[in-house]
Design an enzyme around this catalytic site. Structure first.
Site, mmCIF file in Angstrom:
data_model
loop_
_atom_site.group_PDB
_atom_site.id
_atom_site.type_symbol
_atom_site.label_atom_id
_atom_site.label_comp_id
_atom_site.label_asym_id
_atom_site.label_seq_id
_atom_site.Cartn_x
_atom_site.Cartn_y
_atom_site.Cartn_z
ATOM 1 N N LEU A 1 0.882 -1.160 0.000
ATOM 2 C CA LEU A 1 0.000 0.000 0.000
ATOM 3 C C LEU A 1 0.920 1.210 0.000
ATOM 4 O O LEU A 1 1.915 1.227 0.741
ATOM 5 C CB LEU A 1 -0.883 0.032 1.254
ATOM 6 C CG LEU A 1 -2.126 -0.857 1.281
ATOM 7 C CD1 LEU A 1 -2.772 -0.784 2.663
ATOM 8 C CD2 LEU A 1 -3.130 -0.419 0.228
ATOM 9 N N ASP A 2 0.639 2.216 -0.819
ATOM 10 C CA ASP A 2 1.540 3.357 -0.843
ATOM 11 C C ASP A 2 1.488 4.115 0.478
ATOM 12 O O ASP A 2 0.598 3.921 1.302
ATOM 13 C CB ASP A 2 1.260 4.274 -2.046
ATOM 14 C CG ASP A 2 -0.074 5.002 -1.943
ATOM 15 O OD1 ASP A 2 -0.313 5.685 -0.934
ATOM 16 O OD2 ASP A 2 -0.881 4.891 -2.890
ATOM 17 N N MET A 3 2.453 4.970 0.673
ATOM 18 C CA MET A 3 2.621 5.661 1.948
ATOM 19 C C MET A 3 1.373 6.412 2.390
ATOM 20 O O MET A 3 1.044 6.460 3.581
ATOM 21 C CB MET A 3 3.809 6.622 1.841
ATOM 22 C CG MET A 3 4.068 7.429 3.100
ATOM 23 S SD MET A 3 5.511 8.491 2.924
ATOM 24 C CE MET A 3 5.508 9.339 4.503
ATOM 25 N N ARG B 1 -4.672 5.703 -7.917
ATOM 26 C CA ARG B 1 -4.241 7.098 -7.911
ATOM 27 C C ARG B 1 -3.967 7.598 -9.329
ATOM 28 O O ARG B 1 -4.290 8.735 -9.672
ATOM 29 C CB ARG B 1 -2.992 7.259 -7.036
ATOM 30 C CG ARG B 1 -3.281 7.037 -5.547
ATOM 31 C CD ARG B 1 -2.127 7.459 -4.678
ATOM 32 N NE ARG B 1 -2.402 7.185 -3.275
ATOM 33 C CZ ARG B 1 -3.095 7.989 -2.472
ATOM 34 N NH1 ARG B 1 -3.575 9.136 -2.943
ATOM 35 N NH2 ARG B 1 -3.316 7.671 -1.211
#
Length: 258
Positions: free
Chosen positions: A129-131, A213
């Site tokens: 999962l991205d930051m 995103r």
């Protein structure tokens, strides 16, 4: 949170499917040995070997097919590696602001650090999962389990709630479901359900890097929050942000059945 014992060993179940009889007698490929030691998934261990980070009996080895046994001294970055006796399958509710990496060169907080005080075993994340995203992510020290779940052919659904700062056009959902190409990369979700003017539930199967995103940026829609709420049949339920729990044997079997 005190971890409970989990005696399920899904790795042993699949040894006969992945190793010839001679290897089962004692010797296994180096990348598999490292995975059994909880170093990382087998694919990532192949990268460790190629990068010259692994030594066998004092000599750097860069050939992933090298055979080793438990009598060999195998080290990763100088740390002695031994197969772990306990297999762990952990579900973490990652808060935003944590990176999915075992270590971060920029000194940012890692999701793994939330588990380190509770487990002596080396655990690594399955997928990412991205930051700036939050939600469910799996950790394990079972390389075979991680490999099966990470492979695109696993077909495991992952569901996300996306909240935006502006209304979401119906066109986004339709085009995302049909599939669209952005900067040469094809993105396609299994479903995109607009629940309110600024809230969308999205289900992915393969899940390319920063897919959601990138699609929302393509439509010039700023994301206020992105949360993964489901992995396969495993849901968020009442797991609070920053908390974790071990998967049950039944949950592990359901994930492995994909």
């Amino acid at each position: 949170m005190k971890p409970k014992a989990n005696v399920l060993n899904l790795h042993d179940k699949h040894v006969s499917d992945t190793q010839p009889a001679s290897a089962q007698a004692g010797e296994v490929r180096l990348q598999l040995y490292l995975a059994r030691c909880g170093a990382a998934s087998r694919r990532t261990c192949e990268t460790f070997i190629a990068d010259g980070r692994v030594s066998v009996n004092g000599k750097i080895v860069t050939a992933a097919g090298t055979k080793v046994s438990e009598t060999d001294e195998v080290r990763l970055d100088g740390v002695l590696m031994r197969p772990e006796s306990r297999r762990l399958y952990i579900l973490l509710h990652k808060p935003a602001g944590y990176v999915c990496s075992m270590a971060d060169e920029k000194g940012r907080k890692t999701a793994a650090s939330l588990l380190e005080p509770h487990f002596s075993e080396r655990l690594y994340n399955v997928g990412r999962l991205d930051m700036f995203s939050s939600g469910l992510i799996l950790f394990t020290n079972d390389g075979e389990f991680a490999k099966r779940l990470s492979h695109p052919s696993s077909g495991i659904e992952k569901e996300y709630i996306v909240k935006t700062t502006v209304p979401v056009p119906a066109e986004l959902a339709k085009r995302f479901e049909k599939g669209l190409r952005i900067d040469g990369v094809f993105y396609k979700c299994r479903s995109a359900d607009i629940r309110s003017s600024r809230t969308v539930h999205i289900v992915l199967v393969e899940g390319k890097n920063r897919e959601i995103r990138r699609v929302f940026e393509h439509f010039e829609l700023p994301i206020r929050s992105l949360t993964r709420i489901r992995i396969g049949s495993i849901c968020m339920d009442n797991l609070e942000e920053g908390s974790f729990r071990e998967l049950s044997e039944e949950e592990c079997r359901l994930l492995s059945a994909y």
